[in-house]
Design an enzyme around this catalytic site. Structure first.
Site, PDB file in Angstrom:
ATOM      1  N   GLN A 137       4.433   9.065   2.583  1.00 30.03           N
ATOM      2  CA  GLN A 137       4.259   8.320   3.835  1.00 30.03           C
ATOM      3  C   GLN A 137       5.201   8.873   4.891  1.00 30.03           C
ATOM      4  O   GLN A 137       5.134   8.488   6.054  1.00 30.03           O
ATOM      5  CB  GLN A 137       4.592   6.841   3.614  1.00 30.03           C
ATOM      6  CG  GLN A 137       3.695   6.141   2.623  1.00 30.03           C
ATOM      7  CD  GLN A 137       4.273   4.781   2.234  1.00 30.03           C
ATOM      8  OE1 GLN A 137       4.025   3.781   2.905  1.00 30.03           O
ATOM      9  NE2 GLN A 137       5.053   4.754   1.178  1.00 30.03           N
ATOM     10  N   ASN A 138       6.101   9.751   4.469  1.00 32.16           N
ATOM     11  CA  ASN A 138       7.111  10.262   5.401  1.00 32.16           C
ATOM     12  C   ASN A 138       6.505  11.299   6.337  1.00 32.16           C
ATOM     13  O   ASN A 138       5.729  12.152   5.920  1.00 32.16           O
ATOM     14  CB  ASN A 138       8.288  10.863   4.631  1.00 32.16           C
ATOM     15  CG  ASN A 138       8.985   9.818   3.791  1.00 32.16           C
ATOM     16  OD1 ASN A 138       8.752   8.624   3.977  1.00 32.16           O
ATOM     17  ND2 ASN A 138       9.807  10.240   2.867  1.00 32.16           N
ATOM     18  N   HIS A 162       0.602   9.670   6.303  1.00 35.97           N
ATOM     19  CA  HIS A 162       0.769   9.136   7.667  1.00 35.97           C
ATOM     20  C   HIS A 162       0.964  10.243   8.707  1.00 35.97           C
ATOM     21  O   HIS A 162       1.493   9.986   9.784  1.00 35.97           O
ATOM     22  CB  HIS A 162       1.944   8.143   7.712  1.00 35.97           C
ATOM     23  CG  HIS A 162       1.669   6.862   6.986  1.00 35.97           C
ATOM     24  ND1 HIS A 162       2.653   5.985   6.582  1.00 35.97           N
ATOM     25  CD2 HIS A 162       0.498   6.301   6.587  1.00 35.97           C
ATOM     26  CE1 HIS A 162       2.100   4.942   5.972  1.00 35.97           C
ATOM     27  NE2 HIS A 162       0.797   5.119   5.948  1.00 35.97           N
ATOM     28  N   CYS A 205      -4.087  15.742  21.557  1.00 40.06           N
ATOM     29  CA  CYS A 205      -4.386  15.296  22.919  1.00 40.06           C
ATOM     30  C   CYS A 205      -4.785  13.818  22.853  1.00 40.06           C
ATOM     31  O   CYS A 205      -5.670  13.442  22.092  1.00 40.06           O
ATOM     32  CB  CYS A 205      -5.531  16.144  23.498  1.00 40.06           C
ATOM     33  SG  CYS A 205      -6.016  15.595  25.151  1.00 40.06           S
ATOM     34  N   CYS A 220      -5.723  20.360  28.751  1.00 37.82           N
ATOM     35  CA  CYS A 220      -6.361  19.585  29.830  1.00 37.82           C
ATOM     36  C   CYS A 220      -5.355  18.981  30.804  1.00 37.82           C
ATOM     37  O   CYS A 220      -5.746  18.389  31.812  1.00 37.82           O
ATOM     38  CB  CYS A 220      -7.241  18.482  29.245  1.00 37.82           C
ATOM     39  SG  CYS A 220      -6.299  17.141  28.482  1.00 37.82           S
ATOM     40  N   SER A 233       9.144   0.423   0.802  1.00 38.94           N
ATOM     41  CA  SER A 233       9.142  -1.043   0.741  1.00 38.94           C
ATOM     42  C   SER A 233       7.806  -1.563   0.229  1.00 38.94           C
ATOM     43  O   SER A 233       7.681  -2.743  -0.089  1.00 38.94           O
ATOM     44  CB  SER A 233       9.461  -1.624   2.121  1.00 38.94           C
ATOM     45  OG  SER A 233       8.545  -1.130   3.067  1.00 38.94           O
ATOM     46  N   GLU A 252      16.243  -1.446  -3.950  1.00 34.91           N
ATOM     47  CA  GLU A 252      15.985  -2.889  -3.851  1.00 34.91           C
ATOM     48  C   GLU A 252      14.665  -3.223  -4.545  1.00 34.91           C
ATOM     49  O   GLU A 252      13.782  -2.363  -4.615  1.00 34.91           O
ATOM     50  CB  GLU A 252      15.796  -3.301  -2.368  1.00 34.91           C
ATOM     51  CG  GLU A 252      16.913  -2.909  -1.433  1.00 34.91           C
ATOM     52  CD  GLU A 252      18.111  -3.823  -1.561  1.00 34.91           C
ATOM     53  OE1 GLU A 252      17.923  -4.952  -2.055  1.00 34.91           O
ATOM     54  OE2 GLU A 252      19.212  -3.389  -1.195  1.00 34.91           O
ATOM     55  N   ALA A 255      17.251   7.135  -4.864  1.00 35.65           N
ATOM     56  CA  ALA A 255      16.310   8.160  -5.337  1.00 35.65           C
ATOM     57  C   ALA A 255      17.025   9.454  -5.703  1.00 35.65           C
ATOM     58  O   ALA A 255      16.718  10.072  -6.729  1.00 35.65           O
ATOM     59  CB  ALA A 255      15.264   8.424  -4.256  1.00 35.65           C
TER      60      ALA A 255
HETATM   61  N1  APR Z   1      16.731   5.594  -2.609  1.00 38.61           N
HETATM   62  C1  APR Z   1      15.633   4.856  -2.908  1.00 38.61           C
HETATM   63  N2  APR Z   1      15.168   3.879  -2.115  1.00 38.61           N
HETATM   64  C2  APR Z   1      15.832   3.648  -0.973  1.00 38.61           C
HETATM   65  C3  APR Z   1      16.980   4.376  -0.586  1.00 38.61           C
HETATM   66  C4  APR Z   1      17.431   5.399  -1.472  1.00 38.61           C
HETATM   67  N3  APR Z   1      18.517   6.141  -1.206  1.00 38.61           N
HETATM   68  N4  APR Z   1      17.405   3.901   0.606  1.00 38.61           N
HETATM   69  C5  APR Z   1      16.549   2.932   0.965  1.00 38.61           C
HETATM   70  N5  APR Z   1      15.602   2.766   0.013  1.00 38.61           N
HETATM   71  C6  APR Z   1      14.420   1.903   0.027  1.00 38.61           C
HETATM   72  C7  APR Z   1      14.579   0.545   0.659  1.00 38.61           C
HETATM   73  O1  APR Z   1      15.043  -0.396  -0.293  1.00 38.61           O
HETATM   74  C8  APR Z   1      13.136   0.252   1.093  1.00 38.61           C
HETATM   75  O2  APR Z   1      12.420  -0.389   0.059  1.00 38.61           O
HETATM   76  O3  APR Z   1      13.456   2.585   0.807  1.00 38.61           O
HETATM   77  C9  APR Z   1      12.534   1.638   1.335  1.00 38.61           C
HETATM   78  C10 APR Z   1      12.274   1.987   2.781  1.00 38.61           C
HETATM   79  O4  APR Z   1      11.285   1.123   3.268  1.00 38.61           O
HETATM   80  P1  APR Z   1      10.688   1.256   4.741  1.00 38.61           P
HETATM   81  O5  APR Z   1      11.788   1.438   5.726  1.00 38.61           O
HETATM   82  O6  APR Z   1       9.768   0.103   4.945  1.00 38.61           O
HETATM   83  O7  APR Z   1       9.883   2.644   4.703  1.00 38.61           O
HETATM   84  P2  APR Z   1       8.429   2.929   4.137  1.00 38.61           P
HETATM   85  O8  APR Z   1       8.124   2.113   2.939  1.00 38.61           O
HETATM   86  O9  APR Z   1       8.327   4.412   4.005  1.00 38.61           O
HETATM   87  O10 APR Z   1       7.515   2.448   5.334  1.00 38.61           O
HETATM   88  C11 APR Z   1       6.133   2.583   5.230  1.00 38.61           C
HETATM   89  O11 APR Z   1       5.821   1.940   7.494  1.00 38.61           O
HETATM   90  O12 APR Z   1       6.469   1.991   9.739  1.00 38.61           O
HETATM   91  C12 APR Z   1       5.634   2.511   8.786  1.00 38.61           C
HETATM   92  O13 APR Z   1       4.429   4.503   8.946  1.00 38.61           O
HETATM   93  C13 APR Z   1       5.709   4.004   8.642  1.00 38.61           C
HETATM   94  O14 APR Z   1       5.374   5.372   6.685  1.00 38.61           O
HETATM   95  C14 APR Z   1       6.041   4.213   7.192  1.00 38.61           C
HETATM   96  C15 APR Z   1       5.524   2.938   6.554  1.00 38.61           C
END
Ligand code: APR
Length: 248
Positions: A102-103, A120, A128, A156, A194, A220, A236
């Site tokens: 998703q990154n 994503h 554009c 354009c 998350s 978490e 991670a």
């Molecule tokens: N190792 C593992 N997990 C971690 C670490 C780490 N070092 N640091 C933070 N986390 C976890 C947090 O506990 C959380 O559950 O990473 C997660 C990050 O969650 P989000 O910020 O919600 O990111 P993500 O799940 O990638 O978001 C999904 O939301 O805004 C949109 O398009 C955007 O791709 C993104 C999507």
């Protein structure tokens, strides 16, 4: 962390299985890339959901581009971490391996990860906003910062948009199809997300329903913690390093 279950995972990974990894912002946290939710995720008091939408862009393209321009500059300064490194190694070691990320930061690609499915999109691509006929659907542009915002379409003269999938937009159908197919695997990791944004989070259920051994790596608990076979709570970069060491 249960040793027995970790041993079970290691045993399954040793049997040349089909492995799929789903990553989220937590994988890049140790590199210094801000996550989308939780501490430190606000930009000028805006949440991702306030800015990453077509309507936010239509209302104030300059504001949305300021956020992306800032993120592109932050990411350009960041280095991939041990989690990116281990996943890249797996992508070359296992014959049947997929990474769905998703990154949008491009850090998996920077360590030469094979076959990345960018669920994503990418912060390094643009398109554009009007979808003019002369421009390709999306193209690479790593200018950071842009000299003026919003940047303009070289074809354009209209405005450009970031090449990412915003809330309310559809996932590229081919990427979705390939990701769903990849989720039907033997071992499925969900790492640093998350797991609240769908359809990405639904890939865990697809994997589980297929009979995959499912593993979550996160600092978490999340909504998928209760549905996976193994929860490895921790960062991670540490947990993947441990798994890699134990794999030998
Ligand atoms: N190792 C593992 N997990 C971690 C670490 C780490 N070092 N640091 C933070 N986390 C976890 C947090 O506990 C959380 O559950 O990473 C997660 C990050 O969650 P989000 O910020 O919600 O990111 P993500 O799940 O990638 O978001 C999904 O939301 O805004 C949109 O398009 C955007 O791709 C993104 C999507």
């Amino acid at each position: 962390m249960s040793n027995a279950s970790l041993d079970d995972l290691l045993g399954r990974m040793g049997a040349t299985p089909h492995i799929t990894v789903l990553t989220g912002a937590g994988v890049s946290a140790a590199s210094g890339v801000p996550t989308f939710r939780g501490d430190g995720s606000l930009w000028k008091n805006y949440r991702a959901e306030d800015l990453a939408t077509p309507s936010a862009f239509a209302r104030d393209p300059r504001l949305v581009w300021e956020w992306y321009d800032w993120r592109r500059q932050v990411v350009a300064m960041c280095q991939p971490n041990r989690a990116h490194d281990v996943i890249a190694r797996w992508s070359h070691r296992y014959g049947d391996f997929h990474l769905v990320t998703q990154n949008v930061d491009g850090l998996h690609e920077r360590v030469d990860t094979w076959g990345v499915l960018r669920f994503h999109g990418s912060v390094w691509e643009v398109s554009c906003w009007r979808g003019c006929d002369d421009a390709p659907t999306r193209w690479w542009d790593d200018t950071a910062p842009f000299p003026s915002l919003p940047p303009h379409c070289p074809h354009c003269g209209g405005i450009l948009r970031p090449g990412v999938v915003w809330f309310g937009e559809s996932i590229d159908p081919l990427v979705l199809e390939e990701s769903v197919a990849a989720a039907r695997c033997d071992v499925f990791f969900v790492i640093g997300t998350s797991a609240v944004v769908h359809p990405a989070a639904s890939l865990v259920e697809i994997a589980r329903d297929h009979g995959a051994f499912t593993v979550e790596v996160n600092t978490e608990p999340t909504p998928v913690s209760g549905m996976v076979d193994l929860v490895l709570q921790g960062a991670a970069e540490d947990v993947l390093d441990l798994i890699e060491q134990r794999l030998g």
